[in-house]
Design an enzyme around this catalytic site. Sequence first.
Site, PDB file in Angstrom:
ATOM      1  N   SER A  83       0.816  -1.223   0.000  1.00  0.00           N
ATOM      2  CA  SER A  83       0.000   0.000   0.000  1.00  0.00           C
ATOM      3  C   SER A  83       0.847   1.270   0.000  1.00  0.00           C
ATOM      4  O   SER A  83       0.301   2.376  -0.014  1.00  0.00           O
ATOM      5  CB  SER A  83      -0.916   0.015   1.225  1.00  0.00           C
ATOM      6  N   THR A 140     -38.971  28.157  -9.913  1.00  0.00           N
ATOM      7  CA  THR A 140     -39.217  26.849  -9.304  1.00  0.00           C
ATOM      8  C   THR A 140     -39.627  25.920 -10.444  1.00  0.00           C
ATOM      9  O   THR A 140     -40.288  26.365 -11.398  1.00  0.00           O
ATOM     10  CB  THR A 140     -40.327  26.889  -8.233  1.00  0.00           C
ATOM     11  N   HIS A 141     -39.249  24.677 -10.366  1.00  0.00           N
ATOM     12  CA  HIS A 141     -39.526  23.714 -11.442  1.00  0.00           C
ATOM     13  C   HIS A 141     -38.988  24.200 -12.789  1.00  0.00           C
ATOM     14  O   HIS A 141     -39.539  23.870 -13.839  1.00  0.00           O
ATOM     15  CB  HIS A 141     -41.032  23.430 -11.558  1.00  0.00           C
ATOM     16  N   SER A 157     -13.300  25.159 -28.375  1.00  0.00           N
ATOM     17  CA  SER A 157     -13.523  23.915 -29.090  1.00  0.00           C
ATOM     18  C   SER A 157     -12.383  23.681 -30.071  1.00  0.00           C
ATOM     19  O   SER A 157     -11.874  24.625 -30.685  1.00  0.00           O
ATOM     20  CB  SER A 157     -14.854  23.979 -29.850  1.00  0.00           C
ATOM     21  N   ASN A 186     -16.874  27.789 -23.871  1.00  0.00           N
ATOM     22  CA  ASN A 186     -17.607  26.848 -23.023  1.00  0.00           C
ATOM     23  C   ASN A 186     -17.330  27.086 -21.536  1.00  0.00           C
ATOM     24  O   ASN A 186     -16.179  27.287 -21.145  1.00  0.00           O
ATOM     25  CB  ASN A 186     -17.214  25.408 -23.380  1.00  0.00           C
ATOM     26  N   TYR A 224     -10.069  -4.993  13.772  1.00  0.00           N
ATOM     27  CA  TYR A 224      -9.472  -4.593  12.494  1.00  0.00           C
ATOM     28  C   TYR A 224      -9.581  -5.716  11.468  1.00  0.00           C
ATOM     29  O   TYR A 224      -9.400  -6.892  11.778  1.00  0.00           O
ATOM     30  CB  TYR A 224      -7.998  -4.221  12.698  1.00  0.00           C
ATOM     31  N   GLN A 283      -7.812  -1.335   4.388  1.00  0.00           N
ATOM     32  CA  GLN A 283      -6.818  -0.737   3.500  1.00  0.00           C
ATOM     33  C   GLN A 283      -7.510   0.079   2.403  1.00  0.00           C
ATOM     34  O   GLN A 283      -6.915   0.998   1.828  1.00  0.00           O
ATOM     35  CB  GLN A 283      -5.951  -1.834   2.869  1.00  0.00           C
TER      36      GLN A 283
END
Length: 475
Positions: A22, A154-155, A276, A284, A316, A321
Amino acid sequence: MALWGGRFSDAPADAVFALSRSVDFDWRLAPYDLRSSLAHLRVLKSSGLLKEDVASQIESAIRELIDEVAIGKFVAIEDDEDVHSALERGLTEKIGDVGGALRAGRSRNDQVATDLKLFAIDHMMEISQMILELQKSLAAKAAEYGDAPAPGFTHMQHAQPILFGHELAKHIHAFARDLDRIQDWLKRTSVSPLGSGAFAGSGLGLKPEVTAKDLGFASSSANSIDGVSDRDFVAEALFIISMVGVHLSRIGEEWCIWATSEFGWAKVADAYSTGSSIMPQKKNPDMAELARGKSGRLIGNLTGVLAMLKGLPFAYNRDLQEDKEPLFDSIDTLILVLPAVTGMVATTTFDRAKMLAAAPQGFSLATEIADFLVRANVPFASAHEAAGKCVALCEAKKVELHELSDQDFVGVHPQLTPEIRKVLTVEGAIASRTTVGATGGTALAAQLASANSDIKAAEKKLSDQMSSFSAMMGE
């Protein structure tokens, strides 16, 4: 350097070592492991288990390792199983077998739980600091547009006119809850597992409460089994991070919508946009999209850890891990996203004229008709019905509410007198919202003043906490 093996006749198979290893990801716990080793060393020394000269040798070696790890001079190698074995190798390379004396009275089980808590505490405070910076950007932007009317939704449909600063300010409160959750988490996490040993505590007469205080914890584990097996702090940290991610995702979604040609409200700064590879005209809002997308990753890490934890028996288990990589990834992800969103918020400009023009659309002033009738002592149910009929009449005539004639209004309800026109304005509708937390100008100003005060108080508290933690780590 292996920390076990005396009872085994064969070394682990290559596949077993590869699966067990690890150190590639838990090496980042090294500074916290070394600091907890200093605290453990002091207890071993004060308990008479280490002679003065041995303790001094080990302490000098640990402090050398702290410096060497910090600058990358000492690193893990292929033969190291985990961060603990790597650091013990470092000790023994410096002072010989006497370095192994530090292992007395502790196990990797309580060691790693302690290290992971210290790591998490350190980084959750860093995340808090970044959230506060985002809150300040949101508060500044909300104040900048604190007099700009816009439609509220709303909505995803036009609902009522609001001040756009009120729309932006809602995010400050969401992140304030995240900060509160982190503070609550810090209290619950301030329990030291060190001294729990493998799971049954130590028979060497050590004092876990002393090492807890040395490491800045409020207490030591009341149950040694829980001390090594508890990972609530990991799951809860991942939940908090996921909630922050969800709140960032909401900002991302709104910014994406406002930046569309159809809305055309938001102009995202070039520095926080991308283009792009094929369409040269494109600009973007990728930071907003990435914030939205990364939230799924954060939620996935939380669900993965919860699934791993749900069936672990007794004390344990090696399954634990799997607690580190999701936590590390979520922390790293959030630390990447927060500054980008903060910068995007701070540098975006909004089109006041377009927002104002859109504010009354979709019959968003209909509630003002109902409220007007209620103030004339008409029951709200009847007032609501009358307002709805006004909207239906507008749709039939293809006009807006303010374009209905006096005769139209009276025909719907006798108490819809010409005075109704005084409230059928965006400005009037917004100004009438004066209650605490409402969208009116005075209410919004009070809200922002309170939010800025809370941010300053949270900054002061966090600064004190971070200073204390830094002093503990660098003592």
